[in-house]
Design a protein around this motif. Structure first.
Motif, short mmCIF file in Angstrom:
data_model
loop_
_atom_site.label_atom_id
_atom_site.label_comp_id
_atom_site.label_asym_id
_atom_site.label_seq_id
_atom_site.Cartn_x
_atom_site.Cartn_y
_atom_site.Cartn_z
N PRO A 1 45.20 48.46 40.40
CA PRO A 1 44.13 48.49 41.42
C PRO A 1 44.30 49.61 42.44
N SER A 2 44.36 50.85 41.96
CA SER A 2 44.41 51.98 42.88
C SER A 2 43.02 52.32 43.40
N ASP A 3 42.00 51.67 42.82
CA ASP A 3 40.61 51.83 43.27
C ASP A 3 39.82 50.66 42.69
N LYS A 4 38.54 50.58 43.01
CA LYS A 4 37.71 49.51 42.46
C LYS A 4 37.70 49.61 40.93
N LEU A 5 37.60 48.46 40.28
CA LEU A 5 37.55 48.47 38.82
C LEU A 5 36.21 49.02 38.32
N HIS A 6 36.17 49.42 37.05
CA HIS A 6 34.96 50.04 36.49
C HIS A 6 34.56 49.33 35.20
N ILE A 7 33.56 49.86 34.52
CA ILE A 7 32.99 49.18 33.36
C ILE A 7 34.00 49.04 32.22
N ILE B 1 49.74 53.94 44.31
CA ILE B 1 49.19 53.00 45.30
C ILE B 1 49.81 53.26 46.67
N GLU B 2 51.09 53.58 46.71
CA GLU B 2 51.73 53.92 47.99
C GLU B 2 51.01 55.10 48.64
N ASP B 3 50.69 56.12 47.85
CA ASP B 3 49.99 57.30 48.38
C ASP B 3 48.56 56.97 48.80
N VAL C 1 46.14 46.79 48.34
CA VAL C 1 45.88 46.04 47.11
C VAL C 1 45.19 44.71 47.40
N ASP C 2 45.49 44.10 48.54
CA ASP C 2 44.82 42.84 48.90
C ASP C 2 43.31 43.05 49.00
N VAL D 1 41.93 43.46 45.37
CA VAL D 1 42.06 42.28 44.50
C VAL D 1 41.37 41.06 45.10
N GLU D 2 41.65 40.76 46.36
CA GLU D 2 41.18 39.52 46.99
C GLU D 2 39.95 39.72 47.88
N GLY D 3 39.68 40.97 48.27
CA GLY D 3 38.63 41.23 49.24
C GLY D 3 37.22 41.11 48.67
#
Length: 243
Positions: free
Chosen positions: A15-21, A57-59, A72-73, A76-78
């Motif tokens: 989850p370094s960005d929103k998921l895609h198709i 993800i840290e970057d 990441v929260d 994933v959860e937002g």
């Protein structure tokens, strides 16, 4: 008649960005298979989840001005995050694992220590090429036109202290498993795996990092965090509560 157990998973997504198709396609296909086996009367466990550690993800979190966990929260959860998306798609997963879950972190530390005590993990120094977007190490011979063979981006020289898993020690057993059992399906892929990965020589795997901090800490060696090959891949068993 006793029910047959059927365990299946999607990959755990990064989850370094929103998921895609592409993520959706894979998850819907897995969901269809899970529903089919439930209709057949099987005892199904369908797992999906997220692989949340690593330098990328840290970057990204630093760029966003938040901690990696906050970053990441949100994804994933937002609102409109991964879990919202699967709910919208009516995905019927039984479990959702995050590699930041406390039970997973504790299990990975236990697994890493056990592998070290058994002698399957040793400390050394990694020298080679590193693709930051893929978070992958490569040798010079693996590069394609001097670039990452997976994504085609530039690589950089890397050298750092790390722990390595003695993958080479298990080459014969892996080859036997592939060639003499039905472990790998379809069987048509066996020769490809053996000829491309086993016969050229399995190299030991880098399984810890010191150049970033966002990961499962190696509890007996501060400064090291467990790298993806142990942290992420063991999720398929830690989610079952095997440790």
């Amino acid at each position: 008649m006793e029910k047959q157990k059927f365990y299946l998973t999607t990959p755990i997504y990064y989850p370094s960005d929103k998921l895609h198709i592409g993520h959706t396609y894979c998850t819907v296909a897995t969901d269809a298979l899970a529903r089919y086996h439930r209709l057949m009367g099987d005892d199904v466990l369908f797992l999906t989840g997220t692989d949340e550690h690593g330098q990328k993800i840290e970057d990204k979190a630093k760029e966003a001005g938040v901690s990696p966990k906050e970053f990441v929260d949100r994804i994933v959860e937002g609102p409109q995050g991964v879990k919202d998306l699967w709910k919208l798609m009516n995905i019927s997963n039984d479990r959702f694992i995050r590699t930041t879950d406390d039970y997973h972190v504790a299990s990975i530390q236990k697994i890493f220590r056990k592998m070290y005590e058994k002698g399957d993990i040793y400390k050394g120094t990694y020298k080679g090429k590193y693709c930051k977007p893929c978070e992958s190490f490569w040798t010079e011979s693996q590069l394609v036109d001097g670039k990452c063979p997976d994504c085609g981006r530039e690589v950089q020289d890397a050298e750092e202290e790390a722990y390595f898993f003695r993958l080479s020690k298990y080459a014969d057993r892996i080859q036997d498993l592939l060639e003499n059992t039905d472990f790998l399906q379809p069987r048509s892929r066996v020769n490809e795996m053996v000829n491309n990965f086993i016969k050229p020589g399995l190299e030991d795997l880098c399984v810890s990092r010191t150049s970033f901090t966002w990961g499962v800490p190696v509890d007996f060696d501060p400064g090291h965090v467990v790298y993806v090959w142990v942290d992420a891949l063991f999720n398929y068993t830690t989610a079952l509560g095997l440790y």
